[in-house]
Design a protein around this motif. Structure first.
Motif, PDB file in Angstrom:
ATOM      1  N   UNK A   8       6.204  15.699  -3.345  1.00  0.00           N
ATOM      2  CA  UNK A   8       6.057  14.626  -2.360  1.00  0.00           C
ATOM      3  C   UNK A   8       4.730  13.910  -2.606  1.00  0.00           C
ATOM      4  N   UNK A   9       4.818  12.605  -2.819  1.00  0.00           N
ATOM      5  CA  UNK A   9       3.626  11.785  -3.054  1.00  0.00           C
ATOM      6  C   UNK A   9       3.357  10.825  -1.910  1.00  0.00           C
ATOM      7  N   UNK A  10       4.316  10.661  -1.016  1.00  0.00           N
ATOM      8  CA  UNK A  10       4.127   9.752   0.102  1.00  0.00           C
ATOM      9  C   UNK A  10       5.259   9.881   1.099  1.00  0.00           C
ATOM     10  N   UNK A  11       5.111   9.177   2.205  1.00  0.00           N
ATOM     11  CA  UNK A  11       6.116   9.220   3.266  1.00  0.00           C
ATOM     12  C   UNK A  11       6.072   7.908   4.030  1.00  0.00           C
ATOM     13  N   UNK A  12       7.170   7.592   4.655  1.00  0.00           N
ATOM     14  CA  UNK A  12       7.250   6.402   5.499  1.00  0.00           C
ATOM     15  C   UNK A  12       8.416   6.589   6.460  1.00  0.00           C
TER      16      UNK A  12
END
Length: 157
Positions: free
Chosen positions: A67-71
């Motif tokens: 996981x490198x990011x979330x939104x």
């Protein structure tokens, strides 16, 4: 960058990414000695949002599946957005932003979000992406209840 819908199995890694960035970026807003990152509350909120049919939540991953990011978004609101600290300065946030905007339904032409007043790094990012302050503000539910500023973006489709 790979963007896909978030699942329950992503939540621990997602919240770990969120916590790491929040502790650093919001150190002046939420001093950890007095207002530590509310891990369980945030995890519970994400669980509830994943179960909410009005919320669309996403994770970005690298080629190894990390996981490198979330939104997350709901209707015309951008609810959550962040990238792993190891990716800061790489352009991933802009890529994630653009990919997220593409997920909004065609009838949505104005988006809004809130950002901490005392988070100049995030405010610069949003403004660079074309978001503008609306002049409205509120306070977060998390003590010490710092000010959130509302920003909006007109989509050009």
């Amino acid at each position: 960058m790979h963007l896909r819908p978030a699942t329950d199995t992503d939540l621990e890694r997602l919240v770990a990414v969120q916590a790491e960035g929040s502790v650093v970026a919001l150190a002046e807003v939420f001093p950890q000695a007095t207002h530590p990152f509310p891990h369980e509350e945030v995890l519970d909120r994400w669980r509830a949002e994943l179960a909410d049919p009005d919320v669309a939540a996403y994770v970005s991953t690298d080629d190894l599946g990390r996981v490198t990011g979330f939104a997350a978004r709901r209707h015309d609101e951008l609810l959550h957005f962040g990238t792993a600290m190891r990716t800061w300065g790489t352009g991933l946030a802009t890529d994630l932003h653009d990919a997220l905007l593409a997920t909004y339904p065609a009838h949505v032409d104005r988006l809004w979000l809130t950002v901490f007043e005392q988070n100049p790094r995030a405010r610069r990012f949003w403004e660079k992406q074309g978001w503008r302050p609306t002049g409205r503000s509120s306070r977060t539910i998390y003590p010490p209840h710092p000010v959130l500023l509302e920003y909006d973006l007109r989509l050009r489709r």
